[in-house]
Scaffold this motif. Structure first.
Motif, PDB file in Angstrom:
ATOM      1  N   ILE A  68      10.441   3.435  -0.838  1.00 53.56           N
ATOM      2  CA  ILE A  68      10.037   4.233   0.335  1.00 53.56           C
ATOM      3  C   ILE A  68       9.551   5.785  -0.454  1.00 53.56           C
ATOM      4  O   ILE A  68       8.445   6.193  -0.005  1.00 53.56           O
ATOM      5  CB  ILE A  68      11.275   4.580   1.185  1.00 53.56           C
ATOM      6  CG1 ILE A  68      11.310   2.956   1.769  1.00 53.56           C
ATOM      7  CG2 ILE A  68      10.977   5.494   2.139  1.00 53.56           C
ATOM      8  CD1 ILE A  68      12.771   3.102   2.659  1.00 53.56           C
TER       9      ILE A  68
ATOM     10  N   LEU B 264      11.539   8.602   4.543  1.00 57.10           N
ATOM     11  CA  LEU B 264       9.915   8.137   4.712  1.00 57.10           C
ATOM     12  C   LEU B 264       9.172   9.322   5.198  1.00 57.10           C
ATOM     13  O   LEU B 264       8.300   9.912   4.498  1.00 57.10           O
ATOM     14  CB  LEU B 264       9.648   6.865   5.503  1.00 57.10           C
ATOM     15  CG  LEU B 264       8.026   6.528   5.372  1.00 57.10           C
ATOM     16  CD1 LEU B 264       7.512   6.250   4.113  1.00 57.10           C
ATOM     17  CD2 LEU B 264       7.844   5.160   6.277  1.00 57.10           C
TER      18      LEU B 264
ATOM     19  N   GLY C  11       5.619   7.799   0.036  1.00 55.48           N
ATOM     20  CA  GLY C  11       5.657   9.129   0.577  1.00 55.48           C
ATOM     21  C   GLY C  11       4.899  10.097  -0.596  1.00 55.48           C
ATOM     22  O   GLY C  11       4.365  10.945  -0.065  1.00 55.48           O
TER      23      GLY C  11
END
Length: 439
Positions: free
Chosen positions: A150, A109, A154
């Motif tokens: 995830i 992440l 990001g």
């Protein structure tokens, strides 16, 4: 039919029919211009005049792509992959499984978030870092749909919220610039506080994904051979010098607020310090520019499309007609605008290219409904980002799939596109409406 509405319908129909998006934008602009009474030559003139609006953004993207590839050639992403594996460890038995899994996913992440600002290499890190981790994912029984959400978080949330790196392009050079270009004086606003509310929707979606995909999932362990993936070695001196270049680039970004200046600085330093082979420098820069050129051309064409839409003079009738259909409810107006942004971005595959198109329509509509400047920015910024997570043609979904499917066990549509669409677009719509009502 209203010329602007018809142009948008044609654009979406061509995009979902897999006609190249640049060609779709040109054809849709021609339809809108002709129906709007501009004539063929005047439409082409308006389109050409509008192309310059996306030129600086396209150049920023091209140079950033060159820097990303150059940085990847230094071996720094390989070192990150190696350290990630080493820090995670291989003893994943018993109670340690939960801790190793949490640690590994947290590092992914953080790396994904930093790829948009501190280490602006965009999706270039994914095919390097993720494939060697697949065996470890399998040992931990990690659901790859969680990893996809995830990574997408990001790739999307930082540019929505932080005016640094790709966020500097999206928030300052695209969002605010197009709001002002369509007649609304922005002034001195706190973009982080404005987009912070929609960004909370992304956080809610990430938490939901952790809950939804928490159960173990079994995959076949298919070891990637040395011909499939090989981590390059990097000396300590070279790593220190590369990190120094990254730090200098970040400082230049913050001081100049220019991605062009920071990317050029990074490219020059990579060459001067011989961090990339001198004989390969030209090819590396060219391939990096080519990697991001598609997005650049889409943004240039989108600026031309928006110019034609404004030139037709059909925006005001469309706004008045939309007001009649939506009534006096600001809530419904905000919801409809966000849904329109979702549909357009799903077709185009780029939030960066959506904003110039929707801003021409949404700014007058927001003024008509009495939305504040802050609320208008939040609506357009959120409407642009909607669909980036969940579009089959978006970098934010194609990137994660490129790494997670290295062993052929991750389906792009069912295991990246649908999970990211479900977990991010619904919360974004909810929090986007909240932002429109409270700002």
């Amino acid at each position: 039919m209203n010329a602007v509405l018809l142009a948008v319908i044609v654009l979406f129909a061509l995009a979902i029919s897999r006609v190249h998006i640049v060609l779709s934008l040109i054809l849709a602009a021609l339809v809108g211009g002709l129906v709007g009474g501009l004539g063929f030559n005047d439409t082409l003139t308006a389109f050409s005049d509008g192309l310059g609006g996306g030129a600086s953004i396209a150049l920023s993207y091209a140079l950033l792509g060159a820097f990303a590839v150059g940085l990847s050639k230094t071996g720094l992403p390989d070192v990150l992959a190696e350290k990630l594996i080493a820090m995670s460890g291989r003893d994943v038995s018993g109670k340690r499984v939960m801790y190793v899994k949490a640690f590994l996913l947290s590092l992914i992440l953080l790396l994904s978030i930093s790829s948009q600002n501190v280490l602006p290499i965009h999706i270039a890190f994914i095919p390097i870092v993720i494939p060697p981790l697949l065996v470890l994912f399998n040992e931990l029984n990690v659901d790859r749909r969680l990893v996809a959400t995830i990574l997408t978080f990001g790739l999307v949330t930082p540019y929505m919220l932080l005016p640094v790196g790709f966020g500097g392009i999206y928030l300052n050079e695209i969002l605010i610039a197009n709001v002002e270009a369509n007649g609304l004086t922005v002034g001195d606003v706190n973009i982080i506080s404005i987009m912070g509310i929609p960004a909370l929707g992304m956080v809610v979606g990430l938490i939901a994904a952790f809950i939804h995909y928490r159960k173990p999932r079994t995959y076949d362990t298919i070891a990637l051979g040395p011909t499939d993936y090989e981590i390059r070695q990097m000396s300590s001196l070279k790593m220190i010098m590369t990190l120094a270049v990254v730090l200098i680039v970040l400082i230049v970004q913050l001081q100049t607020e220019s991605m062009i200046a920071s990317a050029v600085t990074g490219l020059i330093l990579l060459s001067i310090f011989r961090l990339i082979p001198w004989s390969e420098a030209d090819d590396i820069f060219t391939s990096g520019m080519r990697m991001m050129a598609f997005i650049g051309f889409v943004m240039i064409a989108a600026s031309g499309f928006a110019a034609v839409i404004r030139e037709t003079g059909a925006i005001e009738p469309l706004v008045n007609g939309a007001s009649d259909l939506m009534g006096d409810s600001k809530l419904i107006a905000a919801l409809v605008m966000l849904l329109v942004g979702l549909v357009i971005t799903l077709g185009i595959g780029s939030s960066f290219s959506t904003v110039p198109i929707i801003a021409a329509i949404f700014v007058p509509l927001c003024v008509q409904y009495g939305f504040s400047v802050e609320a208008t920015i939040a609506i357009i910024g959120t409407a642009g980002a909607l669909g980036d997570a969940g579009s089959p043609a978006s970098d934010s979904t194609l990137g994660p799939t490129s790494g997670l499917n290295a062993d052929g066990q991750h389906d792009h549509l069912r295991e990246t596109v649908w999970p990211t669409f479900l977990h991010y677009n619904i919360p974004l719509i909810i929090f986007g409406v909240i932002a429109a009502m409270v700002l």
